[in-house]
Design a protein around this motif. Structure first.
Motif, PDB file in Angstrom:
ATOM      1  N   VAL A 204       5.360  14.410   8.221  1.00 15.37           N
ATOM      2  CA  VAL A 204       6.373  13.766   7.374  1.00 15.37           C
ATOM      3  C   VAL A 204       6.702  12.385   7.942  1.00 15.37           C
ATOM      4  O   VAL A 204       6.894  12.220   9.154  1.00 15.37           O
ATOM      5  N   SER A 205       6.771  11.403   7.063  1.00 18.90           N
ATOM      6  CA  SER A 205       7.166  10.044   7.442  1.00 18.90           C
ATOM      7  C   SER A 205       8.571   9.767   6.938  1.00 18.90           C
ATOM      8  O   SER A 205       8.964  10.247   5.871  1.00 18.90           O
ATOM      9  N   SER A 206       9.293   8.980   7.704  1.00 13.08           N
ATOM     10  CA  SER A 206      10.604   8.489   7.269  1.00 13.08           C
ATOM     11  C   SER A 206      10.461   6.988   7.064  1.00 13.08           C
ATOM     12  O   SER A 206      10.128   6.261   8.000  1.00 13.08           O
ATOM     13  N   ASP A 207      10.691   6.543   5.834  1.00 18.50           N
ATOM     14  CA  ASP A 207      10.579   5.120   5.498  1.00 18.50           C
ATOM     15  C   ASP A 207      11.967   4.534   5.312  1.00 18.50           C
ATOM     16  O   ASP A 207      12.863   5.188   4.750  1.00 18.50           O
ATOM     17  N   LEU A 208      12.128   3.291   5.749  1.00 17.27           N
ATOM     18  CA  LEU A 208      13.410   2.601   5.597  1.00 17.27           C
ATOM     19  C   LEU A 208      13.126   1.152   5.216  1.00 17.27           C
ATOM     20  O   LEU A 208      12.207   0.532   5.763  1.00 17.27           O
ATOM     21  N   ALA A 209      13.897   0.615   4.281  1.00 17.19           N
ATOM     22  CA  ALA A 209      13.748  -0.785   3.855  1.00 17.19           C
ATOM     23  C   ALA A 209      15.125  -1.414   3.699  1.00 17.19           C
ATOM     24  O   ALA A 209      16.106  -0.730   3.388  1.00 17.19           O
ATOM     25  N   VAL A 210      15.182  -2.722   3.947  1.00 18.16           N
ATOM     26  CA  VAL A 210      16.431  -3.490   3.808  1.00 18.16           C
ATOM     27  C   VAL A 210      16.234  -4.490   2.671  1.00 18.16           C
ATOM     28  O   VAL A 210      15.248  -5.236   2.651  1.00 18.16           O
ATOM     29  N   LEU A 211      17.166  -4.493   1.723  1.00 15.38           N
ATOM     30  CA  LEU A 211      17.099  -5.387   0.561  1.00 15.38           C
ATOM     31  C   LEU A 211      18.327  -6.289   0.540  1.00 15.38           C
ATOM     32  O   LEU A 211      19.424  -5.871   0.903  1.00 15.38           O
TER      33      LEU A 211
ATOM     34  N   LEU B 262       0.821  -1.217   0.000  1.00 14.99           N
ATOM     35  CA  LEU B 262       0.000   0.000   0.000  1.00 14.99           C
ATOM     36  C   LEU B 262       0.856   1.269   0.000  1.00 14.99           C
ATOM     37  O   LEU B 262       0.479   2.276  -0.588  1.00 14.99           O
ATOM     38  N   ALA B 263       2.013   1.215   0.678  1.00 13.72           N
ATOM     39  CA  ALA B 263       2.868   2.399   0.800  1.00 13.72           C
ATOM     40  C   ALA B 263       3.978   2.445  -0.248  1.00 13.72           C
ATOM     41  O   ALA B 263       4.883   3.273  -0.162  1.00 13.72           O
ATOM     42  N   ASN B 264       3.921   1.561  -1.248  1.00 20.79           N
ATOM     43  CA  ASN B 264       4.923   1.531  -2.337  1.00 20.79           C
ATOM     44  C   ASN B 264       6.357   1.331  -1.858  1.00 20.79           C
ATOM     45  O   ASN B 264       7.280   1.972  -2.346  1.00 20.79           O
ATOM     46  N   PHE B 265       6.553   0.413  -0.901  1.00 24.75           N
ATOM     47  CA  PHE B 265       7.906   0.012  -0.511  1.00 24.75           C
ATOM     48  C   PHE B 265       8.440  -0.901  -1.613  1.00 24.75           C
ATOM     49  O   PHE B 265       7.657  -1.465  -2.393  1.00 24.75           O
ATOM     50  N   PRO B 266       9.762  -1.093  -1.700  1.00 29.77           N
ATOM     51  CA  PRO B 266      10.304  -1.994  -2.735  1.00 29.77           C
ATOM     52  C   PRO B 266       9.706  -3.400  -2.606  1.00 29.77           C
ATOM     53  O   PRO B 266       9.597  -3.934  -1.499  1.00 29.77           O
ATOM     54  N   ALA B 267       9.301  -3.972  -3.717  1.00 32.12           N
ATOM     55  CA  ALA B 267       8.652  -5.290  -3.705  1.00 32.12           C
ATOM     56  C   ALA B 267       9.572  -6.392  -3.179  1.00 32.12           C
ATOM     57  O   ALA B 267       9.101  -7.366  -2.604  1.00 32.12           O
ATOM     58  N   ASP B 268      10.878  -6.239  -3.356  1.00 31.57           N
ATOM     59  CA  ASP B 268      11.816  -7.288  -2.946  1.00 31.57           C
ATOM     60  C   ASP B 268      12.472  -7.024  -1.592  1.00 31.57           C
ATOM     61  O   ASP B 268      13.494  -7.620  -1.265  1.00 31.57           O
ATOM     62  N   MET B 269      11.863  -6.169  -0.776  1.00 27.13           N
ATOM     63  CA  MET B 269      12.473  -5.858   0.522  1.00 27.13           C
ATOM     64  C   MET B 269      12.353  -7.040   1.485  1.00 27.13           C
ATOM     65  O   MET B 269      11.415  -7.826   1.419  1.00 27.13           O
ATOM     66  N   LEU B 270      13.347  -7.144   2.356  1.00 29.41           N
ATOM     67  CA  LEU B 270      13.313  -8.163   3.404  1.00 29.41           C
ATOM     68  C   LEU B 270      12.465  -7.689   4.578  1.00 29.41           C
ATOM     69  O   LEU B 270      11.632  -8.414   5.093  1.00 29.41           O
ATOM     70  N   LEU B 271      12.723  -6.472   5.008  1.00 25.71           N
ATOM     71  CA  LEU B 271      11.959  -5.864   6.093  1.00 25.71           C
ATOM     72  C   LEU B 271      12.065  -4.353   5.989  1.00 25.71           C
ATOM     73  O   LEU B 271      12.980  -3.832   5.365  1.00 25.71           O
ATOM     74  N   GLY B 272      11.103  -3.682   6.598  1.00 25.62           N
ATOM     75  CA  GLY B 272      11.089  -2.232   6.523  1.00 25.62           C
ATOM     76  C   GLY B 272      10.269  -1.629   7.653  1.00 25.62           C
ATOM     77  O   GLY B 272       9.565  -2.337   8.371  1.00 25.62           O
ATOM     78  N   PHE B 273      10.381  -0.296   7.829  1.00 31.01           N
ATOM     79  CA  PHE B 273       9.565   0.396   8.836  1.00 31.01           C
ATOM     80  C   PHE B 273       9.265   1.812   8.390  1.00 31.01           C
ATOM     81  O   PHE B 273       9.900   2.346   7.477  1.00 31.01           O
ATOM     82  N   ARG B 274       8.263   2.408   9.053  1.00 33.09           N
ATOM     83  CA  ARG B 274       7.880   3.799   8.810  1.00 33.09           C
ATOM     84  C   ARG B 274       7.816   4.498  10.154  1.00 33.09           C
ATOM     85  O   ARG B 274       7.196   4.012  11.099  1.00 33.09           O
ATOM     86  N   ALA B 275       8.475   5.655  10.232  1.00 35.17           N
ATOM     87  CA  ALA B 275       8.420   6.505  11.430  1.00 35.17           C
ATOM     88  C   ALA B 275       7.682   7.779  11.033  1.00 35.17           C
ATOM     89  O   ALA B 275       8.078   8.460  10.092  1.00 35.17           O
TER      90      ALA B 275
END
Length: 193
Positions: A144-151, A124-137
């Motif tokens: 303003v949100s800060s998004d982070l993803a691990v690939l 829904l939030a358009n994170f990378p499809a191949d991410m392992l894990l992620g979060f939104r602050a």
């Protein structure tokens, strides 16, 4: 008469010589040398490059079957105080990698307590499809949100990507690489639930 004796003697010698050759000659097959036995080549050593085809076909399968190692990735959030604004809630985010060489990677400070993104929220939030894990602050004061993803990139390094999203923006910002963490080639990465 002398002449007849010589003729007879010559004929006898001739016959005797012919008889000797016939008697002493062996059939052609008997004097033909036997064919040489094939020369045996020494056996190739076990580590020779000329291994049987079936041995070389199965060898790579055995080497590729197991990953070099498996590591588990998880987030850890700890509350921290903001020196500029003591009333603001902030969190220090860390990426924890457990395996042969455990690592604690500091990802920085974020507003509030970050919300770990599951697969449905990520879509829904358009994170990378191949991410392992992620979060939104999310910071309610600024919107303003800060998004982070691990690939996992090719099984040889982890890529951490981040973006800022303003709730008033029509489209979310693009993820950009913040850092890359090398891991041994062929490493399998799992996510701690």
């Amino acid at each position: 008469m002398k002449h007849a004796c010589y003729s007879l003697l010559a004929a006898a010698l001739f016959l005797a010589s012919c008889g000797q050759n016939t008697a002493t000659e062996q059939p052609a097959a008997a004097i033909t040398p036997a064919p040489e036995a094939p020369v045996e080549q020494p056996a190739a050593p076990a580590d020779s490059a000329a291994a049987p085809a079936d041995a070389t076909a199965t060898e790579p399968t055995l080497e590729v079957a197991a990953p070099a190692q498996t590591i588990t990735a998880a987030f850890d959030f700890k509350p921290v105080k903001d020196a500029d604004n003591p009333s603001a809630k902030r969190s220090s985010a860390h990426l924890l990698l457990s395996g042969k060489k455990p690592q604690d990677i500091d990802l920085g400070r974020f507003n509030g307590k970050p919300d770990v993104v599951n697969a449905e929220k990520a879509k829904l939030a358009n994170f990378p499809a191949d991410m392992l894990l992620g979060f939104r602050a999310y910071d309610a004061n600024s919107g303003v949100s800060s998004d982070l993803a691990v690939l996992n990139v090719g099984g040889h390094h982890l890529r951490i990507v981040q973006r800022r999203v303003n709730e008033e923006a029509v489209t979310p910002g693009q993820f950009e690489t913040a850092r890359e963490i090398p891991i041994p080639a062929g490493t399998a990465v799992t996510v701690k639930k």
